[in-house]
Design a protein around this motif. Structure first.
Motif, mmCIF file in Angstrom:
data_model
loop_
_atom_site.group_PDB
_atom_site.id
_atom_site.type_symbol
_atom_site.label_atom_id
_atom_site.label_comp_id
_atom_site.label_asym_id
_atom_site.label_seq_id
_atom_site.Cartn_x
_atom_site.Cartn_y
_atom_site.Cartn_z
ATOM 1 N N ALA A 182 2.503 -0.957 9.389
ATOM 2 C CA ALA A 182 3.215 0.423 9.538
ATOM 3 C C ALA A 182 3.721 0.887 8.213
ATOM 4 O O ALA A 182 3.942 2.296 8.156
ATOM 5 C CB ALA A 182 4.578 0.083 10.386
ATOM 6 N N ARG A 183 4.303 0.015 7.235
ATOM 7 C CA ARG A 183 5.056 0.511 6.025
ATOM 8 C C ARG A 183 4.001 1.293 5.187
ATOM 9 O O ARG A 183 4.177 1.966 4.600
ATOM 10 C CB ARG A 183 5.454 -0.723 5.392
ATOM 11 C CG ARG A 183 6.848 -1.174 6.069
ATOM 12 C CD ARG A 183 7.948 -0.576 5.538
ATOM 13 N NE ARG A 183 9.034 -0.619 6.200
ATOM 14 C CZ ARG A 183 10.559 -0.571 5.677
ATOM 15 N NH1 ARG A 183 10.471 -0.237 4.621
ATOM 16 N NH2 ARG A 183 11.378 -0.799 6.235
ATOM 17 N N GLU A 184 2.626 0.692 5.200
ATOM 18 C CA GLU A 184 1.625 0.974 4.329
ATOM 19 C C GLU A 184 0.943 2.668 4.931
ATOM 20 O O GLU A 184 0.581 3.126 3.861
ATOM 21 C CB GLU A 184 0.256 0.102 4.389
ATOM 22 C CG GLU A 184 -0.609 0.098 3.207
ATOM 23 C CD GLU A 184 0.333 -0.515 1.907
ATOM 24 O OE1 GLU A 184 -0.316 -0.414 0.824
ATOM 25 O OE2 GLU A 184 1.318 -0.900 2.035
ATOM 26 N N THR A 185 1.376 2.804 5.973
ATOM 27 C CA THR A 185 0.815 4.419 6.430
ATOM 28 C C THR A 185 1.650 5.209 5.698
ATOM 29 O O THR A 185 1.285 6.564 5.632
ATOM 30 C CB THR A 185 1.157 4.410 8.085
ATOM 31 O OG1 THR A 185 2.573 4.393 8.179
ATOM 32 C CG2 THR A 185 0.189 3.537 8.763
ATOM 33 N N GLN A 186 3.008 4.830 5.006
ATOM 34 C CA GLN A 186 3.597 5.952 4.032
ATOM 35 C C GLN A 186 2.874 6.268 2.970
ATOM 36 O O GLN A 186 3.222 7.488 2.561
ATOM 37 C CB GLN A 186 4.958 5.416 4.225
ATOM 38 C CG GLN A 186 5.732 5.076 5.019
ATOM 39 C CD GLN A 186 7.294 4.644 4.759
ATOM 40 O OE1 GLN A 186 7.788 4.789 3.714
ATOM 41 N NE2 GLN A 186 7.833 3.740 5.717
#
Length: 512
Positions: free
Chosen positions: A253-257
């Protein structure tokens, strides 16, 4: 027959420097992680020099009220030492520090530490091909030095006229004075960054008045923090794979940023809309809302998370001041519009020396220049954040362009540990005397980094930030997915280095 006895002159004994194969400077997440890796690999000829009295680094030093992590607990931990006992989704300082200490004890590396050891200089000796280290605990030499000092360790104090003449309580957020009772006092906080947005809500209800001096308004997002329920904690502890699955989901989820931060900045509009809605709901006063609305694109500066900062600013005893500070007097602060506000205590929450760390002055390379002088000339740059030309047999953890604005630094630290531990193994296996990154390789690597960074929100978002060095280059952040950095640092690439063998007369230079 008599014998003449003469006084014998006894030379003072000079303490010999203690030699070890590898010295690690600093024992936060990075230095401790490398120490554990070396122990796991059966390489015990190393020391960790730590200026504090225990491990922990940032989490040992930053004990201000409200101190907590802005990365979810399950991701902000070593992959080899998951903690099923986190009490909440975003851990507080004390819990993180307790975790770090427990990991150090469990992996039996404290015996390799020299605590209360303030390193004063690290100088390369070309003749012996060793590093000479002077410290408050004596002299050391090492074949290889690894700097794990970290970016957020040297507090940055503002250059404000008269600040040294203030007669009340004054301290930096990273050097919190717990003996100072702020109850009922008139308090000022300079800065509105990550530390300040935690401190302000923690003290706002205790003080008589609180003046928050803001230079640039931060973008705030909701802090999705909550205590873990007992069934969740039991599952993390007793059901195989549950915690790793949770960790993987948080990571993804964080990497999608990264897509919005580095490739398509317009995608950050969704985060901006969320932040504006939060601002609208939590700040009732239209004038205050205008003051704390950022004037740059979200993501350009570090995005912050908080559920109580805006409500704290909306209190009757709290005032946000956006006029610049002209000077500090013995009992007051004067702003550039001439307004003087009396205070009893001053809290400086102005961040750290990131691109100009004083520690750079202590490192002297092969040609006699300090790291500070090298960076002053070419800018703060390294190869894979781990090696710098002119500094043979020295590696860096959390070096230039390794920082992140969206996810856990522990992931990047473990990636660098892979690289450095493989470098140390390669030196042993190949009988290398020295390894030094080639200048042409370093230049090419950093040219590519800056080209990528030029397209990111950090460079195009319309703000000035601590991410940039004095040359205007972003020398702090990694401009890509973190798994890409993990791929680049999986193995040590000796062909990118100039190396010499243990036979000092024979030099092997990597092909140009």
């Amino acid at each position: 027959m008599s014998r003449k006895v003469t006084d014998k002159v006894v030379e003072p004994r000079v303490a010999r420097a203690r030699h070890t194969k590898t010295i690690i400077v600093g024992s936060g997440f990075a230095g401790l992680g490398l120490a554990i890796r070396l122990r796991q690999e059966g390489r015990d000829d190393f020391l960790v020099l730590e200026r504090g009295s225990e491990v922990g680094g940032t989490w040992r030093d930053n004990t201000y009220p409200g101190a907590a992590c802005d990365v979810p607990s399950h991701l902000y931990s070593y992959s080899f030492a998951l903690n099923p006992d986190w009490t909440r989704s975003f851990s507080k300082q004390g819990e993180i520090q307790a975790y770090i200490k427990s990991v150090a004890e469990r992996h039996d590396v404290l015996g390799h530490h020299v605590f209360d050891c303030d390193v004063q200089s690290i100088r390369w000796n070309e003749a012996s091909a060793r590093w000479e280290i002077s410290s408050s605990q004596g002299e050391f030499t090492a074949d290889t030095v690894v700097s794990a000092v970290g970016a957020l360790c040297e507090p940055a104090l503002p250059d404000i006229k008269g600040i040294n003449d203030f007669e009340g309580e004054i301290f930096h957020s990273a050097r919190w004075n717990h003996d100072a009772d702020l109850t009922g006092k008139r308090v000022a906080v300079i800065g509105t960054g990550a530390s300040s947005i935690q401190i302000v809500p923690a003290i706002a209800s205790k003080v008589a008045t609180l003046d928050v001096y803001q230079r640039t308004a931060p973008w705030l997002l909701p802090r999705m923090d909550r205590p873990y329920l007992l069934p969740e904690r039991l599952a993390f502890k007793h059901i195989p794979g549950v915690q790793r699955l949770s960790r993987a989901a948080i990571y993804a989820a964080r990497e999608t940023q990264v897509v919005g931060l580095t490739r398509f900045p317009l995608l950050m509009k969704a985060f901006e809309a969320l932040s504006r809605a939060k601002l609208q709901i939590e700040i009732r006063d239209p004038e205050l809302r205008k003051k704390v609305t950022p004037n740059y694109r979200i993501g350009c500066k570090r995005m912050l998370i908080s559920n109580d900062y805006y409500p704290a600013l909306d209190r009757d005893n709290v005032d946000v001041i956006t006029d610049g500070i002209a000077e500090v007097k013995p009992g007051s602060i004067v702003t550039k519009d001439g307004t003087e506000r009396e205070i009893d205590a001053l809290i400086v929450a102005t961040g750290f020396h990131v691109t100009d760390s004083p520690t750079y002055n202590a490192m002297v390379g092969r040609d006699g220049r300090t790291l500070a002088e090298v960076f002053d000339d070419i800018g703060q740059q390294a190869y894979k954040g781990a090696a710098i030309a002119n500094f043979p047999n020295m590696f860096f953890l959390v070096g230039p362009n390794v920082g992140l604005g969206h996810t856990s630094m522990v992931y990047m630290i473990e990636s660098q540990i892979n690289y450095v531990s493989d470098a140390l193994a390669t030196i042993d296996e190949q009988g290398l005397r020295t390894v030094e990154i080639r200048e042409d390789v370093q230049r090419a690597y950093n040219a590519d980094l800056q080209e990528k960074l030029g397209k990111t929100v950090w460079n195009t978002g319309g703000c000035a930030s601590w991410y940039l060095d004095k040359h205007g280059n972003n020398t702090t952040l990694w401009p890509d997915f973190t798994f890409e950095f993990r791929r680049l640092t999986r193995h040590f690439d000796a062909d990118a280095y100039t190396t010499t063998t243990a036979d000092a007369d024979r030099e092997v230079v990597a092909a140009q």
